[in-house]
Design a protein around this motif. Structure first.
Motif, PDB file in Angstrom:
ATOM      1  N   SER A  63       0.807  -1.225   0.000  1.00 48.87           N
ATOM      2  CA  SER A  63       0.000   0.000   0.000  1.00 48.87           C
ATOM      3  C   SER A  63       0.840   1.276   0.000  1.00 48.87           C
ATOM      4  O   SER A  63       0.317   2.359  -0.248  1.00 48.87           O
ATOM      5  CB  SER A  63      -0.942   0.006   1.205  1.00 48.87           C
ATOM      6  N   VAL A  64       2.126   1.169   0.275  1.00 53.17           N
ATOM      7  CA  VAL A  64       2.975   2.371   0.293  1.00 53.17           C
ATOM      8  C   VAL A  64       3.865   2.458  -0.949  1.00 53.17           C
ATOM      9  O   VAL A  64       4.577   3.455  -1.123  1.00 53.17           O
ATOM     10  CB  VAL A  64       3.839   2.441   1.566  1.00 53.17           C
ATOM     11  N   LYS A  65       3.828   1.451  -1.784  1.00 57.39           N
ATOM     12  CA  LYS A  65       4.643   1.502  -3.010  1.00 57.39           C
ATOM     13  C   LYS A  65       4.197   2.660  -3.889  1.00 57.39           C
ATOM     14  O   LYS A  65       3.007   2.888  -4.071  1.00 57.39           O
ATOM     15  CB  LYS A  65       4.518   0.192  -3.780  1.00 57.39           C
ATOM     16  N   GLY A  66       5.172   3.380  -4.432  1.00 57.17           N
ATOM     17  CA  GLY A  66       4.868   4.546  -5.244  1.00 57.17           C
ATOM     18  C   GLY A  66       4.649   5.813  -4.436  1.00 57.17           C
ATOM     19  O   GLY A  66       4.539   6.904  -4.998  1.00 57.17           O
ATOM     20  N   ARG A  67       4.570   5.682  -3.114  1.00 57.18           N
ATOM     21  CA  ARG A  67       4.371   6.858  -2.252  1.00 57.18           C
ATOM     22  C   ARG A  67       5.503   7.040  -1.237  1.00 57.18           C
ATOM     23  O   ARG A  67       5.885   8.165  -0.928  1.00 57.18           O
ATOM     24  CB  ARG A  67       3.038   6.728  -1.497  1.00 57.18           C
ATOM     25  N   PHE A  68       6.020   5.961  -0.688  1.00 59.02           N
ATOM     26  CA  PHE A  68       7.069   6.015   0.335  1.00 59.02           C
ATOM     27  C   PHE A  68       8.378   5.522  -0.258  1.00 59.02           C
ATOM     28  O   PHE A  68       8.412   4.562  -1.032  1.00 59.02           O
ATOM     29  CB  PHE A  68       6.726   5.114   1.520  1.00 59.02           C
ATOM     30  N   THR A  69       9.465   6.174   0.132  1.00 57.49           N
ATOM     31  CA  THR A  69      10.796   5.710  -0.230  1.00 57.49           C
ATOM     32  C   THR A  69      11.701   5.778   0.989  1.00 57.49           C
ATOM     33  O   THR A  69      11.457   6.561   1.916  1.00 57.49           O
ATOM     34  CB  THR A  69      11.408   6.530  -1.370  1.00 57.49           C
ATOM     35  N   ILE A  70      12.736   4.973   0.963  1.00 61.82           N
ATOM     36  CA  ILE A  70      13.689   4.916   2.068  1.00 61.82           C
ATOM     37  C   ILE A  70      15.074   5.216   1.528  1.00 61.82           C
ATOM     38  O   ILE A  70      15.410   4.838   0.394  1.00 61.82           O
ATOM     39  CB  ILE A  70      13.635   3.532   2.761  1.00 61.82           C
ATOM     40  N   SER A  71      15.850   5.928   2.319  1.00 54.28           N
ATOM     41  CA  SER A  71      17.217   6.244   1.925  1.00 54.28           C
ATOM     42  C   SER A  71      18.064   6.382   3.182  1.00 54.28           C
ATOM     43  O   SER A  71      17.524   6.385   4.298  1.00 54.28           O
ATOM     44  CB  SER A  71      17.272   7.539   1.105  1.00 54.28           C
ATOM     45  N   LYS A  72      19.371   6.483   3.003  1.00 50.26           N
ATOM     46  CA  LYS A  72      20.226   6.643   4.177  1.00 50.26           C
ATOM     47  C   LYS A  72      21.447   7.480   3.841  1.00 50.26           C
ATOM     48  O   LYS A  72      21.851   7.586   2.680  1.00 50.26           O
ATOM     49  CB  LYS A  72      20.652   5.288   4.740  1.00 50.26           C
ATOM     50  N   ASP A  73      22.002   8.058   4.879  1.00 49.76           N
ATOM     51  CA  ASP A  73      23.237   8.829   4.793  1.00 49.76           C
ATOM     52  C   ASP A  73      24.205   8.182   5.772  1.00 49.76           C
ATOM     53  O   ASP A  73      24.091   8.393   6.992  1.00 49.76           O
ATOM     54  CB  ASP A  73      22.966  10.293   5.145  1.00 49.76           C
ATOM     55  N   ASN A  74      25.109   7.382   5.248  1.00 47.13           N
ATOM     56  CA  ASN A  74      26.034   6.668   6.141  1.00 47.13           C
ATOM     57  C   ASN A  74      26.918   7.630   6.932  1.00 47.13           C
ATOM     58  O   ASN A  74      27.274   7.334   8.077  1.00 47.13           O
ATOM     59  CB  ASN A  74      26.901   5.707   5.324  1.00 47.13           C
ATOM     60  N   ALA A  75      27.262   8.757   6.346  1.00 47.96           N
ATOM     61  CA  ALA A  75      28.115   9.710   7.050  1.00 47.96           C
ATOM     62  C   ALA A  75      27.423  10.257   8.291  1.00 47.96           C
ATOM     63  O   ALA A  75      28.068  10.556   9.302  1.00 47.96           O
ATOM     64  CB  ALA A  75      28.499  10.844   6.114  1.00 47.96           C
ATOM     65  N   LYS A  76      26.101  10.395   8.207  1.00 40.26           N
ATOM     66  CA  LYS A  76      25.328  10.892   9.348  1.00 40.26           C
ATOM     67  C   LYS A  76      24.741   9.755  10.173  1.00 40.26           C
ATOM     68  O   LYS A  76      24.062  10.004  11.168  1.00 40.26           O
ATOM     69  CB  LYS A  76      24.212  11.811   8.856  1.00 40.26           C
ATOM     70  N   ASN A  77      24.944   8.516   9.709  1.00 40.26           N
ATOM     71  CA  ASN A  77      24.363   7.350  10.381  1.00 40.26           C
ATOM     72  C   ASN A  77      22.858   7.506  10.576  1.00 40.26           C
ATOM     73  O   ASN A  77      22.315   7.196  11.650  1.00 40.26           O
ATOM     74  CB  ASN A  77      25.059   7.095  11.728  1.00 40.26           C
ATOM     75  N   THR A  78      22.204   7.981   9.534  1.00 42.28           N
ATOM     76  CA  THR A  78      20.782   8.304   9.603  1.00 42.28           C
ATOM     77  C   THR A  78      20.054   7.695   8.408  1.00 42.28           C
ATOM     78  O   THR A  78      20.572   7.727   7.287  1.00 42.28           O
ATOM     79  CB  THR A  78      20.570   9.821   9.633  1.00 42.28           C
ATOM     80  N   VAL A  79      18.869   7.174   8.676  1.00 43.47           N
ATOM     81  CA  VAL A  79      17.996   6.627   7.642  1.00 43.47           C
ATOM     82  C   VAL A  79      16.745   7.490   7.563  1.00 43.47           C
ATOM     83  O   VAL A  79      16.241   7.955   8.596  1.00 43.47           O
ATOM     84  CB  VAL A  79      17.623   5.170   7.952  1.00 43.47           C
TER      85      VAL A  79
END
Length: 123
Positions: A63-79
């Motif tokens: 139900s979230v496909k096409g609306r939600f995405t996930i990413s990360k910044d390893n330098a900030k240790n944040t997703v």
């Protein structure tokens, strides 16, 4: 000591967007996968998305496909969880969770959890 802290929840109108952040400490994202989960009032917690150590996304919920995405910044240790075209049924407490390993596991296999952040979609 492994710690996860979620930020960015709030009240948004239907159709709007929010970006949630999951700040990790006590471990590196090079070694752990991170998943986002949510729990609506009166319902069980459900998996939303996961990101592997090689930045591959796995959707736990169609139900979230096409609306939600996930990413990360390893330098900030944040997703991050970018949520667009939000709907009232997306209202829930959103949690991030971590598990040591390279690939996204089944939703029930995470070891560490944050405290959650409330997302409310309402006009």
């Amino acid at each position: 000591q492994v710690q996860l802290v979620e930020y960015g929840g709030g009240l948004v109108q239907p159709g709007g967007s929010l970006r949630l952040s999951c700040a990790a400490s006590g471990f590196t994202l090079d070694d752990y996968v991170i998943g986002w989960f949510r729990q609506a009032p009166g319902k069980e917690r459900e998996g939303v998305l996961c990101i592997s150590t090689s930045d591959k996304s796995t959707y736990y919920r169609d139900s979230v496909k096409g609306r939600f995405t996930i990413s990360k910044d390893n330098a900030k240790n944040t997703v991050y969880l970018q949520m667009n075209s939000l709907k009232p049924e997306d209202t829930a407490v959103y949690y991030c969770a971590a598990r040591r390993g390279r690939l996204c596991p089944a939703p029930g296999l995470y070891d560490y959890w944050g405290q959650g952040t409330q997302v409310t979609v309402s006009s």
